[in-house]
Design a protein around this motif. Sequence first.
Motif, short mmCIF file in Angstrom:
data_model
loop_
_atom_site.label_atom_id
_atom_site.label_comp_id
_atom_site.label_asym_id
_atom_site.label_seq_id
_atom_site.Cartn_x
_atom_site.Cartn_y
_atom_site.Cartn_z
N ALA A 1 12.85 24.48 -5.94
CA ALA A 1 14.30 24.42 -5.77
C ALA A 1 15.00 25.40 -6.71
N ASN A 2 14.55 25.47 -7.95
CA ASN A 2 15.16 26.37 -8.92
C ASN A 2 14.97 27.84 -8.52
N ARG A 3 13.78 28.19 -8.06
CA ARG A 3 13.51 29.58 -7.70
C ARG A 3 14.27 29.98 -6.44
N ARG A 4 14.37 29.09 -5.49
CA ARG A 4 15.13 29.42 -4.28
C ARG A 4 16.61 29.53 -4.60
N ALA A 5 17.10 28.71 -5.52
CA ALA A 5 18.49 28.81 -5.92
C ALA A 5 18.76 30.13 -6.62
N ALA A 6 17.81 30.59 -7.43
CA ALA A 6 17.97 31.86 -8.14
C ALA A 6 18.03 33.03 -7.15
N ILE A 7 17.17 33.00 -6.14
CA ILE A 7 17.18 34.07 -5.14
C ILE A 7 18.45 34.02 -4.31
N ALA A 8 18.90 32.81 -3.97
CA ALA A 8 20.14 32.67 -3.19
C ALA A 8 21.33 33.19 -3.98
N ALA A 9 21.37 32.92 -5.29
CA ALA A 9 22.46 33.41 -6.12
C ALA A 9 22.45 34.93 -6.18
N TRP A 10 21.25 35.52 -6.27
CA TRP A 10 21.17 36.98 -6.28
C TRP A 10 21.70 37.54 -4.96
N ARG A 11 21.30 36.95 -3.85
CA ARG A 11 21.73 37.46 -2.54
C ARG A 11 23.24 37.33 -2.36
N GLN A 12 23.80 36.26 -2.88
CA GLN A 12 25.25 36.10 -2.79
C GLN A 12 25.97 37.17 -3.59
N ASN A 13 25.44 37.48 -4.77
CA ASN A 13 26.02 38.53 -5.59
C ASN A 13 25.82 39.90 -4.96
N ARG B 1 3.54 26.57 -3.76
CA ARG B 1 4.28 27.12 -4.89
C ARG B 1 4.96 28.41 -4.44
N ILE B 2 6.18 28.61 -4.90
CA ILE B 2 6.94 29.81 -4.57
C ILE B 2 7.23 30.58 -5.86
N ASN C 1 5.06 17.04 -8.24
CA ASN C 1 6.45 16.72 -8.57
C ASN C 1 7.14 17.89 -9.28
N HIS C 2 6.41 18.52 -10.19
CA HIS C 2 6.95 19.69 -10.88
C HIS C 2 7.27 20.81 -9.91
N LEU C 3 6.39 21.04 -8.94
CA LEU C 3 6.58 22.15 -8.02
C LEU C 3 7.79 21.95 -7.11
N VAL C 4 8.12 20.70 -6.83
CA VAL C 4 9.32 20.45 -6.02
C VAL C 4 10.56 20.98 -6.75
#
Length: 391
Positions: free
Chosen positions: A370-382, A171-172, A363-366
């Motif tokens: 993905a959602n949490r890594r996408a949120a962090i990636a979006a922050w880093r891009q901004n 879990r992340i 299955n939920h954790l997959v």
Amino acid sequence: MAGLSVSVHSEISEIPCAHWNALLTREDNPFVDWRFLAALEQSGSASPESGWMACHFAVRRGTELVAVAPAYIKDGSDGDFSRDWEWAAAAERARIPYYPKLVVGIPFTPVSGRRILFASGVSSSEQASILELIVAAARELMRRHGLGTVQVLFSNAQQNAQLVEQGLCARIDFQYHFVNPGYLRTEDFYARFSSKRRNVLRREIAAPQAQGVEIRTLRYEELARNLDEYGRLAHALHRATVDKLVGGRRWLNQEFYSQLFATMPQPLELVLAKKDGQVVAGAFNVAGAGRLFGRYWGCLAEFPFLHFNVCLYHSIAECIARGTSVFEGGAGGEHKISRGFEPTETYSAHAFAHPEFGKALRNHLVQETANRRAAIAAWRQNEAVLKPWIP
């Protein structure tokens, strides 16, 4: 696994301090130090009466201690920062046992690091054998005591990956940390913000001086002059905050602070805010190798922006002045982003007693990962559009 054996201990005192601490490295944070864990247990802050039944793992090669892992059986999730209440609620709705559970981690301490401490010189292949042995022992405890889940909380990325290899699911999550790329002065840090945001920060930072409040950090050299007094002050400040919260938990008692200040004072720090010579607020920090950990704060008198200054701005400036790489300000707090902190991934690993429930959560954790890594990636891009700091 020839020659390796695992034992489970109901008290940290069953493993000698010198043997446990011989497994520490310079990179380990102070919270896995035997003295910190002993202060939690021996003060009663983390005890069966408070919902923490110790069952620490020790692995030996013959008579030589080669690995340990702090662990506890718990009847709930208060104080472990696992954020698994929704899982427990889902299990209850499905009439699937979730509690008690086995937690491999540090009570009341959401700080990442090694959760299994290996002796120096233990090869990567033997580490895998030791982890297999510990995971097998944890699963046996789960079976024997009817536990719903095993959780290894706030492990580092490397150990989490090793635990996944042993069949646990990852879990992340994320916290907000100040990361210092090597600023030469505080102004270098704040220069990264927009002019509008920089002006807001400067107004907040200037507030204590205008209010006649002085803020400074006391480290070991000063604390050592009266460890008992400062241990009492740290607890009083902690209680000042807890007592104001609805449902506030008095997890850490005076005995914990007194024992910790007496036995492990070197990494402890107090950030004190004083007005007219009297303490009006403070924060309890712990220093590790290249990192500063913000733990608890309290105020005895209210002043605008005092919390931000005592808990965030002052220690950011301290980290820049000392060359400290990271300041971990604790769990939670999205308000930290606008004040220079950035989301940083944290990791945990999980096993579940009920096969179908475990499959559903995997299955939920997959998707959650993905959602949490996408949120962090979006922050880093901004974040990349902010003015970079160039030494």
